[in-house]
Write a protein that holds these residues in place. Structure first.
Motif, short mmCIF file in Angstrom:
data_model
loop_
_atom_site.label_atom_id
_atom_site.label_comp_id
_atom_site.label_asym_id
_atom_site.label_seq_id
_atom_site.Cartn_x
_atom_site.Cartn_y
_atom_site.Cartn_z
N SER A 1 0.86 -1.18 0.00
CA SER A 1 0.00 0.00 0.00
C SER A 1 0.90 1.24 0.00
O SER A 1 1.93 1.26 0.69
CB SER A 1 -0.92 0.01 1.22
N PRO B 1 -1.39 7.60 0.63
CA PRO B 1 -2.47 7.99 -0.28
C PRO B 1 -2.25 9.28 -1.06
O PRO B 1 -2.55 9.34 -2.25
CB PRO B 1 -3.70 8.08 0.63
N TYR C 1 -9.31 -0.70 -0.16
CA TYR C 1 -8.77 0.62 -0.49
C TYR C 1 -9.82 1.60 -1.00
O TYR C 1 -9.50 2.76 -1.28
CB TYR C 1 -7.65 0.49 -1.52
N ASP D 1 -12.51 3.20 0.35
CA ASP D 1 -12.71 4.41 1.14
C ASP D 1 -11.51 5.33 1.07
O ASP D 1 -11.64 6.56 0.93
CB ASP D 1 -13.01 4.07 2.61
N THR D 2 -10.32 4.76 1.15
CA THR D 2 -9.10 5.57 1.13
C THR D 2 -8.96 6.30 -0.20
O THR D 2 -8.63 7.50 -0.23
CB THR D 2 -7.85 4.68 1.36
N GLU E 1 -11.76 9.07 -0.37
CA GLU E 1 -11.49 10.16 0.57
C GLU E 1 -10.30 10.99 0.12
O GLU E 1 -10.30 12.23 0.25
CB GLU E 1 -11.24 9.58 1.97
N THR E 2 -9.27 10.33 -0.43
CA THR E 2 -8.10 11.06 -0.89
C THR E 2 -8.44 11.93 -2.10
O THR E 2 -7.98 13.07 -2.21
CB THR E 2 -6.97 10.09 -1.25
#
Length: 378
Positions: free
Chosen positions: A70, A73, A110, A112-113, A116-117
């Motif tokens: 990962s 972000p 991933y 939501d990440t 959101e990013t």
């Protein structure tokens, strides 16, 4: 700000001259070169509208650049954004998939990440492209509707596509291609692949139609444009039309593409298909649809620079009647109009100054500069 000594690709013509921009808007287009030293000298390069990308999976490649890796972000977002603007894309609908958990849960983990990013980086004003959202709804799954209900409330969502990648459906009418793709992607044995095929058929039978109709209703309530995906038959297309969809993404057959075009759905094909000369899945070639006059929109899909490359490639292809202005529309005005983004997509007085300066060197197109709302961003 003025840019001069440029070949401007307008909606239906090409002129050499000068463009004047004020407060992010095109205020004049003149068919002469300006000698004012304060003008930006385009040195004879092409000036195109900024490209508009409706379907790219590029974002997740940066968040998970390798299996079980990962990436931070905002670093991932910055790298993704840099590749897109360097490819001439000034407006992008980043496509994120919901309901597809086959990759060991990677996409869902991933999701939501990534969203959101995207939202936060736009709020901070650090992106060079304008990033919007395209929610890809993988219909054959129990989680799909609940996730759609959650994410479609976001104002950044400008498009929803309805997908069914189960065997025997749409993209994978040819079962051999289905096995070739998924065994190659996941390294499955023959027995594992057969079990996976059975599982996917069962999920499709249980969830696809139910989710399709529920998500369509949700989109109509919220005024979100919708796309079909991989329609293969005339009945697929007619269902899409009846449900009020506006785009036909990657139709897999000539019949489906022709019927979509007849019914007013914008036919979208992959720019990599154009660059490579055909579909990697063994489906219809984009250049065939261009020759028939039923290709409306191009998308870079998995390779961002392919969008710009495909525009010039189609304009040079003697098998169709597309000149450069009409080829450019496939990646600018047509996708803008399909989604109701009427403030951009062409070089025209009163429109947003989303522009790219492009030079060709031995047949390869290179983006030299890019402006978004009149601001230099590349």
């Amino acid at each position: 700000m003025k840019i001069t000594n440029i070949k401007m690709v307008l909606e239906s013509s090409i002129i050499v001259g000068t463009i004047d921009i004020e407060n992010g808007i095109i205020v004049s287009i003149d068919e002469h070169c300006d000698a004012d030293v304060h003008c930006i000298d385009g040195m004879g390069a092409w000036l195109l509208p900024g490209l508009i990308e409706l379907h790219t999976d590029n974002l997740e490649k940066y968040f998970t650049p390798r299996p079980k890796v990962s990436w931070p972000p905002f670093s991932a977002m910055a790298a993704h954004d840099a590749q897109l603007i360097g490819s001439g894309i000034t407006t992008v609908l980043d496509a994120v998939a919901i309901g597809d958990v086959r990759d060991g849960g990677t996409r869902q983990d991933y999701l939501d990440t990534m969203i959101e990013t995207l939202v936060e980086s736009e709020r901070r004003g650090v992106n060079r492209c304008e990033h919007l959202l395209h929610i890809r709804c993988e219909l054959p799954h129990s989680s799909t509707y609940g996730l759609a209900e959650r994410y479609l409330a976001l104002p950044q969502v400008q498009m929803v596509s309805l997908m069914d990648h189960s065997p025997g459906q749409r993209q994978f009418v040819n079962i051999d291609k289905y096995y070739e793709y998924y065994q190659g992607k996941y390294g499955l044995t023959e027995n594992e692949m057969k079990a996976y095929e059975t599982e996917q058929r069962d999920l499709s039978a249980q969830w696809s139609d139910k989710n399709r109709r529920a998500i369509v209703e949700l989109c109509h309530q919220r005024g979100i444009p919708m796309a079909s995906h991989d329609d293969a038959t005339q009945s697929h297309v007619e269902e899409s039309h009846e449900l009020g969809l506006v785009l036909a993404e990657f139709p897999t057959t000539v019949k489906a593409a022709k019927r979509s075009h007849q019914l007013g759905l914008h036919v979208l094909m992959g720019a990599p298909n154009v660059v490579r000369g055909g579909s990697h899945s063994g489906n219809v070639a984009a250049h065939e649809l261009a020759a028939m006059g039923v290709l409306d929109v191009l998308s870079s899909d998995y390779f961002p620079l392919s969008l710009l490359d495909s525009v010039f490639k189609l304009a040079d292809d003697q098998r169709n009647e597309l000149d450069l202005p009409n080829a450019v529309k496939l990646a600018t005005l047509n996708p803008a109009n399909a989604l109701g983004l009427y403030d951009r997509g062409s070089i025209k007085v009163g429109k947003r100054a989303d522009l790219i300066l492009v030079e060709q060197v031995e047949g390869q197109a290179y983006v030299k500069r890019a402006w978004r709302k009149g601001q230099l961003v590349y």
